[in-house]
Design a protein around this motif. Sequence first.
Motif, PDB file in Angstrom:
ATOM      1  N   LEU A  85     -65.085  21.066 -90.791  1.00  0.00           N
ATOM      2  CA  LEU A  85     -65.554  22.102 -89.876  1.00  0.00           C
ATOM      3  C   LEU A  85     -64.761  23.392 -90.035  1.00  0.00           C
ATOM      4  CD1 LEU A  85     -66.240  19.829 -86.823  1.00  0.00           C
ATOM      5  CD2 LEU A  85     -67.923  21.349 -87.886  1.00  0.00           C
ATOM      6  N   LYS A  86     -65.476  24.495 -89.870  1.00  0.00           N
ATOM      7  CA  LYS A  86     -64.893  25.833 -90.002  1.00  0.00           C
ATOM      8  C   LYS A  86     -65.069  26.586 -88.689  1.00  0.00           C
ATOM      9  CE  LYS A  86     -66.761  25.972 -94.711  1.00  0.00           C
ATOM     10  NZ  LYS A  86     -67.664  26.733 -95.634  1.00  0.00           N
ATOM     11  N   PRO A  87     -64.261  27.594 -88.459  1.00  0.00           N
ATOM     12  CA  PRO A  87     -64.469  28.409 -87.252  1.00  0.00           C
ATOM     13  C   PRO A  87     -65.889  28.967 -87.160  1.00  0.00           C
ATOM     14  CG  PRO A  87     -62.327  28.878 -88.184  1.00  0.00           C
ATOM     15  CD  PRO A  87     -63.021  27.954 -89.157  1.00  0.00           C
ATOM     16  N   ASP A  88     -66.512  29.247 -88.300  1.00  0.00           N
ATOM     17  CA  ASP A  88     -67.891  29.761 -88.301  1.00  0.00           C
ATOM     18  C   ASP A  88     -68.901  28.742 -87.792  1.00  0.00           C
ATOM     19  OD1 ASP A  88     -67.763  31.909 -91.289  1.00  0.00           O
ATOM     20  OD2 ASP A  88     -67.095  32.198 -89.219  1.00  0.00           O
ATOM     21  N   ASP A  89     -68.504  27.499 -87.683  1.00  0.00           N
ATOM     22  CA  ASP A  89     -69.394  26.468 -87.134  1.00  0.00           C
ATOM     23  C   ASP A  89     -69.404  26.491 -85.612  1.00  0.00           C
ATOM     24  OD1 ASP A  89     -68.227  24.350 -89.760  1.00  0.00           O
ATOM     25  OD2 ASP A  89     -70.174  25.357 -89.661  1.00  0.00           O
ATOM     26  N   THR A  90     -68.560  27.285 -85.017  1.00  0.00           N
ATOM     27  CA  THR A  90     -68.522  27.391 -83.564  1.00  0.00           C
ATOM     28  C   THR A  90     -69.848  27.914 -83.031  1.00  0.00           C
ATOM     29  OG1 THR A  90     -66.126  27.746 -83.516  1.00  0.00           O
ATOM     30  CG2 THR A  90     -67.390  28.539 -81.623  1.00  0.00           C
ATOM     31  N   ALA A  91     -70.451  27.156 -82.135  1.00  0.00           N
ATOM     32  CA  ALA A  91     -71.765  27.519 -81.597  1.00  0.00           C
ATOM     33  C   ALA A  91     -72.173  26.489 -80.551  1.00  0.00           C
ATOM     34  CB  ALA A  91     -72.812  27.562 -82.708  1.00  0.00           C
ATOM     35  N   VAL A  92     -73.233  26.808 -79.860  1.00  0.00           N
ATOM     36  CA  VAL A  92     -73.910  25.797 -79.047  1.00  0.00           C
ATOM     37  C   VAL A  92     -74.953  25.137 -79.949  1.00  0.00           C
ATOM     38  CG1 VAL A  92     -75.305  25.326 -77.020  1.00  0.00           C
ATOM     39  CG2 VAL A  92     -73.539  27.103 -76.934  1.00  0.00           C
ATOM     40  N   TYR A  93     -74.911  23.822 -80.023  1.00  0.00           N
ATOM     41  CA  TYR A  93     -75.809  23.070 -80.869  1.00  0.00           C
ATOM     42  C   TYR A  93     -76.923  22.464 -80.009  1.00  0.00           C
ATOM     43  CZ  TYR A  93     -72.739  23.577 -84.862  1.00  0.00           C
ATOM     44  OH  TYR A  93     -72.009  24.105 -85.905  1.00  0.00           O
ATOM     45  N   TYR A  94     -78.154  22.663 -80.470  1.00  0.00           N
ATOM     46  CA  TYR A  94     -79.322  22.217 -79.729  1.00  0.00           C
ATOM     47  C   TYR A  94     -80.116  21.197 -80.538  1.00  0.00           C
ATOM     48  CZ  TYR A  94     -78.587  26.382 -76.852  1.00  0.00           C
ATOM     49  OH  TYR A  94     -78.061  27.343 -76.026  1.00  0.00           O
ATOM     50  N   CYS A  95     -80.570  20.176 -79.861  1.00  0.00           N
ATOM     51  CA  CYS A  95     -81.474  19.199 -80.438  1.00  0.00           C
ATOM     52  C   CYS A  95     -82.909  19.668 -80.175  1.00  0.00           C
ATOM     53  CB  CYS A  95     -81.224  17.845 -79.781  1.00  0.00           C
ATOM     54  SG  CYS A  95     -82.265  16.504 -80.368  1.00  0.00           S
ATOM     55  N   ASN A  96     -83.756  19.503 -81.170  1.00  0.00           N
ATOM     56  CA  ASN A  96     -85.151  19.951 -81.072  1.00  0.00           C
ATOM     57  C   ASN A  96     -86.065  18.857 -81.605  1.00  0.00           C
ATOM     58  OD1 ASN A  96     -87.355  21.155 -83.081  1.00  0.00           O
ATOM     59  ND2 ASN A  96     -87.281  22.493 -81.296  1.00  0.00           N
ATOM     60  N   ALA A  97     -87.153  18.627 -80.902  1.00  0.00           N
ATOM     61  CA  ALA A  97     -88.150  17.663 -81.345  1.00  0.00           C
ATOM     62  C   ALA A  97     -89.474  18.390 -81.515  1.00  0.00           C
ATOM     63  CB  ALA A  97     -88.300  16.539 -80.331  1.00  0.00           C
ATOM     64  N   GLN A  98     -90.040  18.272 -82.702  1.00  0.00           N
ATOM     65  CA  GLN A  98     -91.312  18.945 -82.967  1.00  0.00           C
ATOM     66  C   GLN A  98     -92.357  17.924 -83.360  1.00  0.00           C
ATOM     67  OE1 GLN A  98     -91.138  22.276 -85.605  1.00  0.00           O
ATOM     68  NE2 GLN A  98     -93.344  22.574 -85.616  1.00  0.00           N
ATOM     69  N   GLY A  99     -93.447  17.917 -82.602  1.00  0.00           N
ATOM     70  CA  GLY A  99     -94.542  17.012 -82.875  1.00  0.00           C
ATOM     71  C   GLY A  99     -95.773  17.593 -82.232  1.00  0.00           C
ATOM     72  N   PRO A 100     -96.530  16.782 -81.506  1.00  0.00           N
ATOM     73  CA  PRO A 100     -97.662  17.341 -80.758  1.00  0.00           C
ATOM     74  C   PRO A 100     -97.224  18.469 -79.818  1.00  0.00           C
ATOM     75  CG  PRO A 100     -97.760  14.958 -80.809  1.00  0.00           C
ATOM     76  CD  PRO A 100     -96.428  15.333 -81.384  1.00  0.00           C
ATOM     77  N   ARG A 101     -96.004  18.370 -79.333  1.00  0.00           N
ATOM     78  CA  ARG A 101     -95.374  19.432 -78.562  1.00  0.00           C
ATOM     79  C   ARG A 101     -93.946  19.599 -79.055  1.00  0.00           C
ATOM     80  NH1 ARG A 101     -96.711  18.892 -72.242  1.00  0.00           N
ATOM     81  NH2 ARG A 101     -95.912  21.019 -72.364  1.00  0.00           N
ATOM     82  N   THR A 102     -93.334  20.663 -78.593  1.00  0.00           N
ATOM     83  CA  THR A 102     -91.957  20.953 -78.988  1.00  0.00           C
ATOM     84  C   THR A 102     -91.049  20.853 -77.775  1.00  0.00           C
ATOM     85  OG1 THR A 102     -92.682  22.410 -80.769  1.00  0.00           O
ATOM     86  CG2 THR A 102     -90.417  22.668 -80.007  1.00  0.00           C
ATOM     87  N   TYR A 103     -89.902  20.207 -77.980  1.00  0.00           N
ATOM     88  CA  TYR A 103     -88.958  20.029 -76.888  1.00  0.00           C
ATOM     89  C   TYR A 103     -87.561  20.436 -77.345  1.00  0.00           C
ATOM     90  CZ  TYR A 103     -92.755  17.156 -75.126  1.00  0.00           C
ATOM     91  OH  TYR A 103     -93.979  16.717 -74.712  1.00  0.00           O
ATOM     92  N   TRP A 104     -86.765  20.875 -76.380  1.00  0.00           N
ATOM     93  CA  TRP A 104     -85.388  21.281 -76.638  1.00  0.00           C
ATOM     94  C   TRP A 104     -84.446  20.556 -75.684  1.00  0.00           C
ATOM     95  CZ3 TRP A 104     -83.899  24.608 -80.513  1.00  0.00           C
ATOM     96  CH2 TRP A 104     -84.912  25.364 -81.124  1.00  0.00           C
ATOM     97  N   GLY A 105     -83.257  20.283 -76.184  1.00  0.00           N
ATOM     98  CA  GLY A 105     -82.195  19.799 -75.319  1.00  0.00           C
ATOM     99  C   GLY A 105     -81.473  20.968 -74.674  1.00  0.00           C
ATOM    100  N   GLN A 106     -80.486  20.640 -73.858  1.00  0.00           N
ATOM    101  CA  GLN A 106     -79.784  21.682 -73.109  1.00  0.00           C
ATOM    102  C   GLN A 106     -78.648  22.299 -73.910  1.00  0.00           C
ATOM    103  OE1 GLN A 106     -79.129  18.519 -72.866  1.00  0.00           O
ATOM    104  NE2 GLN A 106     -76.896  18.376 -72.871  1.00  0.00           N
ATOM    105  N   GLY A 107     -78.287  21.668 -75.006  1.00  0.00           N
ATOM    106  CA  GLY A 107     -77.238  22.203 -75.870  1.00  0.00           C
ATOM    107  C   GLY A 107     -75.878  21.600 -75.583  1.00  0.00           C
TER     108      GLY A 107
END
Length: 114
Positions: A85-107
């Motif tokens: 891991l690098k400092p540039d990897d610092t971020a909020v990471y989100y899970c996403n599901a794409q299918g008939p609809r698209t969903y996101w996690g809270q991060g």
Amino acid sequence: QVQLVESGGGLVQPGESLRLSCAASGTIFSIYVMRWYRQAPGKQRELVASIGPTGATYYADSVKGRATISRDNAKNTVDLTMNSLKPDDTAVYYCNAQGPRTYWGQGTQVTVSS
């Protein structure tokens, strides 16, 4: 109702590894393309990695060789393991599901700092 719940974020030092997990509920998980995105302060959300229903994977150039995405359709989970891991990897990471609809996690926040 579909829910995506991320876990595994935190503060790590440069060079260390981290595994993020996303648990899905309320849908037929196996048919969805699952993705991990991240958003750093002041930057646009970017795709980090994705995995299709049968396991085909994609990685952004910025993490290629350092990241592994995997899914367990029996457990309705998708993981992202990142090494070196690098400092540039610092971020909020989100899970996403794409299918008939698209969903996101809270991060989940990942901070890489010494």
